[in-house]
Design an enzyme around this catalytic site. Structure first.
Site, PDB file in Angstrom:
ATOM      1  N   VAL A 135       2.759   0.993   3.199  1.00  0.00           N
ATOM      2  CA  VAL A 135       2.461  -0.211   3.981  1.00  0.00           C
ATOM      3  C   VAL A 135       3.176  -1.387   3.322  1.00  0.00           C
ATOM      4  O   VAL A 135       3.118  -1.546   2.101  1.00  0.00           O
ATOM      5  CB  VAL A 135       0.947  -0.495   4.034  1.00  0.00           C
ATOM      6  CG1 VAL A 135       0.673  -1.704   4.921  1.00  0.00           C
ATOM      7  CG2 VAL A 135       0.199   0.714   4.557  1.00  0.00           C
ATOM      8  N   ASP A 146     -14.079   6.522  10.246  1.00  0.00           N
ATOM      9  CA  ASP A 146     -13.776   6.222   8.848  1.00  0.00           C
ATOM     10  C   ASP A 146     -14.168   4.792   8.526  1.00  0.00           C
ATOM     11  O   ASP A 146     -13.395   4.033   7.927  1.00  0.00           O
ATOM     12  CB  ASP A 146     -12.299   6.474   8.537  1.00  0.00           C
ATOM     13  CG  ASP A 146     -12.052   6.616   7.036  1.00  0.00           C
ATOM     14  OD1 ASP A 146     -13.033   6.796   6.286  1.00  0.00           O
ATOM     15  OD2 ASP A 146     -10.887   6.536   6.610  1.00  0.00           O
ATOM     16  N   GLY A 181       1.888   7.150   4.591  1.00  0.00           N
ATOM     17  CA  GLY A 181       3.136   6.423   4.455  1.00  0.00           C
ATOM     18  C   GLY A 181       2.904   5.142   3.693  1.00  0.00           C
ATOM     19  O   GLY A 181       1.783   4.874   3.261  1.00  0.00           O
ATOM     20  N   GLY A 229       0.838  -1.185   0.000  1.00  0.00           N
ATOM     21  CA  GLY A 229       0.000   0.000   0.000  1.00  0.00           C
ATOM     22  C   GLY A 229       0.871   1.232   0.000  1.00  0.00           C
ATOM     23  O   GLY A 229       2.052   1.176   0.322  1.00  0.00           O
TER      24      GLY A 229
END
Lengths: 516, 335
Positions: A39, A163, A37, A32
């Protein structure tokens, strides 16, 4: 006694205090990428355990360590529940980091901070978007119950997730579902007296009270998102795919009716009510639109998608709903089918590379029309327009394309011979973190942060490709070919393009950081 | 308190007196070794958490005489310095009108930080401010680094530079439990216990106020590293009751015990409360003279000669709020 600073210690040994070094892990591949940042999927060298490493970017932070990361760390250290992702530890990178080619990382800072999570194979959106995937009713009940159980636990511990969406619900091959990405989460007090920011929750899953500008709110905001996900699971595609706030509200009103002082006492006092109130009368059409849903499902959905947050069902009450206690009952997570174990990185990488090459050849021939209607446009003008064209995405993106290729059995129920190659049920073994259908979402769940919309969903990334698209009927709609769900997986077949855009966009730290 | 029971605070940050002694000793010894080897002890830190010890001096001979003058602080002297800055910390928080919770969190961070480090390695003034900054972040009471720096005429980059090393030293265990909240719980409970009438409510309010002050004092001792917050609150409450002579505290304690399944016996609890009291009694703020002496030693350990200091001061007076040159030097470029 050594006097080396922790940063200079033998990196493979854990110091007696402080954080271990990221060198205790072998990075296997990037799964990701986002503003927060990168992953990575990684292996702990000592134990061989597979984990997910989420790097916390430290640059461009005028206020030091990002508040979103602080909140996530703080909250995840407090929450311990089987339906909440486990933060295993925090590790640091002591020296200048190099990328795979050995060049210094673009990050000008020498070190880095990583959050170490348990590794999960899929996320709900990725799983749902697998070609040929069709969830059974007990399966949907099983996921929904886990989602509500985890969320109830958060709410009891006075944490709002803020979220909730499919790509933040991670699923492992034991059928366990866990809430992830607490980067927007925060604690709340029961009196709802604190002013919180209303710029949270991915647009499609954002409740009407936030869209109307409320800054005093509570757990009900998460329940709206749950309702959206529930409906999406049953319906086969997102139910409120708005492209901006006004359209989002309009879509909600079209389905749920216009709010007024009768169905939502106090609504006219919300900050943006006058600006957004519908100009024509709108009736609630939820029961009509979803009349094909099971009676108990519809009942529960009605109560989740209640406009007035005060009347909206709580997670606890939802768990008591008839829906979960009537036949067919939710299944045991362990009884769920196991979808492709994603641990054979090296072979997969090779295979992906190979497929990618094949794909390239096909693409050139096909001139496939670009799928765009489901792609929400840019909302935040400040976002950097980074295209998802890096090698890493291609690695991931390539797989579904191929597996969902011409030989795929569209609409065929999940089964052992669903697709070519080694991944019979579907073509998206990579699923999990970097599902191409979510395009820019990148490493969903671990919250690598959203991508700007234009980067999302490489045009060919939909699982329907190349058979997909308008003609292909796609292989991936939830309901495709399923008698239970007459609603087909949408005109574009692949139900997945651009799903669940997080409108927070690239700058969420800066933009939302210090609003609470 | 269920929260506390599963917390890192309880699991990792409550120590025995012996453990504290060892930790203070280890940090001190490491600093002393650095002093011997490098001639100075102060570490350089960066905003990403990287840090380095001072370079060993090459020209040892030239400097030998000078370095031999740098004497390390004793553990007691370190303690005095920490006491001084913990008081400063409370002062700064008061001036900013931060809620009690922030002050308590910052103090606990400060204490935990110096379990790992010697004041010879990291300047307590910087760490103190960084701890306040971090506490504000964690408690969702944001103050920008700049604002905080301005409020006390310090360069805020120093706060950002130290932020990561502080989190790392805290092992990212950011949630801490202060006794103030526990005190509120006990007060509510006491209201029920004595079936409070209007008059009594007034009395309880006074009781709570003095107990709060008592906690303020405890927070300056090692007690928060030795006892869970509820015991600190109870000890404060007991002192407060003793002062006001209004409630039979012993019978309140027995009623507490009769209602809860305690893991402690009553006598264990009373012993703990007594120890907390004695820590408060023993607390001593160093005299100006002592502080002056220790500070001089400390500066020499940090490698700041009196000559450097003079220069620094000169600069500061020229442009007050501007970065001092040495600090600006270590700072990363503005983001």
């Amino acid at each position: 006694m050594s006097i080396a600073a922790p940063g200079q210690l033998n990196v493979n040994e854990s110091p007696s205090w402080g954080s271990r070094s990221v060198d205790c892990f072998e990075k296997l591949e990037q799964i990701g990428e986002g503003t927060y940042g990168q992953v990575y999927m990684a292996k702990e060298i000592k134990t061989g355990e597979i984990v997910a490493l989420k790097k916390i970017r430290m640059d461009n932070e005028r206020e030091g360590f990002p508040i979103t990361a602080i909140r996530e760390i703080k909250i995840l250290k407090k929450l311990h529940h089987e339906n909440v992702i486990k933060l295993k530890e925090i590790v640091t990178s002591p020296g200048p980091e190099k990328d795979e080619q050995g060049r210094p990382d673009g990050n000008k800072y020498k070190g880095g901070i990583y959050m170490v999570f348990e590794y999960m194979d899929h996320d709900l959106t990725g799983l749902a978007d697998r070609p040929g995937m069709r969830f059974t009713v007990p399966q949907i009940k099983c996921y929904m119950r886990q989602l509500l159980t985890g969320l109830h636990y958060c709410h009891v511990n006075q944490v709002l997730h803020r979220d909730i969406k499919g790509s933040n619900l991670l699923i492992d091959n034991e059928g366990n579902l866990k809430l992830a990405d607490f980067g927007l989460a925060r604690s709340f007090s029961n009196d709802h007296n604190a002013n919180l920011t209303n710029r949270v929750i991915t647009l499609w899953y954002r409740p009407p009270e936030l869209l109307l500008g409320t800054t005093k709110y509570g757990p009900a905001v998460d329940m709206w998102s749950v309702g959206c996900i529930f409906a999406e699971l049953l319906h086969g595609k997102p139910i409120f795919p708005g492209k901006d706030e006004p359209e989002q509200l309009n879509k909600i009103f079209e389905l749920c009716g216009a709010p007024d002082e009768v169905n939502w006492p106090g609504v006219s006092k919300t900050p943006w009510y006058n600006q957004f109130k519908p100009t024509r009368p709108m009736k609630r059409r939820l029961r009509e639109v979803f009349r094909h849903f099971d009676r108990h499902a519809l009942e529960l959905l009605e109560r989740m998608l209640t406009l007035d947050p005060a009347q909206r069902i709580t997670a606890k009450d939802a768990l008591d709903a008839e829906y979960f206690w009537t036949d067919p009952l939710p299944c045991d997570p362990k009884s769920l089918p196991k979808y492709e174990s994603s641990h054979e990185f090296q072979t997969k990488k090779k295979r992906q590379q190979q497929r990618q090459n094949e794909e390239m050849a096909k693409r050139q021939k096909m001139q496939h029309p670009q799928q765009h209607t489901r792609l929400p446009p840019i909302q935040q003008p400040g976002q950097h327009a980074q295209m998802r064209s890096g090698p890493n995405q291609n690695l991931h993106g390539s797989q579904p394309q191929v597996a969902a290729g011409p030989s795929h059995h569209y609409g065929k129920p999940r089964g052992p011979s669903g697709g070519p190659g080694r991944y019979p049920p579907s073509g998206n073994p990579g699923g999990g973190y970097n599902h191409p259908n979510r395009g820019g979402q990148g490493g969903g769940g671990y919250g690598s942060g959203p991508y700007p919309p234009q980067g999302r969903g490489a045009p060919y990334g939909s699982s329907g490709m190349p058979g997909g698209g308008p003609r292909g009927g796609g292989g991936s709609g939830y309901g495709v070919g399923a008698p239970t769900y007459p609603q087909q997986g949408g005109p574009y077949g692949g139900s997945g393009t651009g799903r669940g855009s997080n409108m927070m966009g690239g700058n969420r730290n800066q933009q939302y950081g210090w609003q609470q | 308190m269920a929260d506390f029971l599963t917390s890192t605070h309880r699991a990792k940050w409550i120590f025995t007196p012996q453990q504290l002694v060892e930790k203070y000793r280890d940090a001190s010894q490491r600093a002393i070794q650095t002093l011997e080897k490098c001639g100075a002890t102060l570490m350089e830190v960066d905003s990403d958490g990287t840090m380095s010890y001072p370079e060993p001096q090459n020209s040892v001979k030239d400097n030998a005489e000078k370095h031999s003058r740098s004497k390390p602080l004793s553990i007691e002297e370190e303690q005095s310095i920490k006491v001084f800055y913990e008081n400063k910390l409370q002062e700064v928080c008061k001036n900013f009108h931060f809620p009690h919770k922030i002050q308590a969190t910052a103090l606990i961070y400060f204490k935990r930080f110096y379990l790992h480090w010697s004041v010879m390695e990291h300047q307590p003034k910087h760490i103190m401010l960084t701890c306040i900054y971090a506490a504000c972040k964690i408690e969702e009471n944001h103050v920008s680094a700049e604002e905080l720096g301005k409020g006390i005429s310090q360069d805020h980059q120093m706060i950002l530079n130290n932020e990561m090393i502080v989190y790392q030293s805290l092992e990212f265990d950011l949630i801490v439990y202060a006794p103030y909240r526990s005190l509120e719980g006990f007060m509510d409970d006491m209201e029920d216990f004595c079936n409070a009438s209007e008059d009594q409510l007034q009395m309880l309010k006074r009781l709570q106020d003095t107990a709060r002050l008592e906690i303020d004092k405890m927070m300056l001792t090692d007690a928060p590293l030795l006892f869970p917050p509820a015991q600190l609150a109870l000890a404060a409450l007991r002192s407060s009751v003793a002062l006001h002579q209004v409630i039979d505290f012993d019978s309140y304690l027995s009623s507490l015990f009769s209602r809860q399944n305690s893991t402690h016996t009553m006598s264990e609890l009373i012993e703990a409360l007594n120890t907390i009291d004695s820590l408060v009694m023993k607390y001593k703020f160093p005299s100006d003279k002592e502080l002056k002496h220790i500070n001089r030693k400390l500066k020499s350990c940090w490698g700041q000669s009196s000559h450097d200091e003079g220069k620094k001061r000169e600069k500061k007076s020229k442009h007050k709020s501007k970065k001092s040159s040495s600090e600006a030097h270590n700072a990363p470029p503005p983001a």
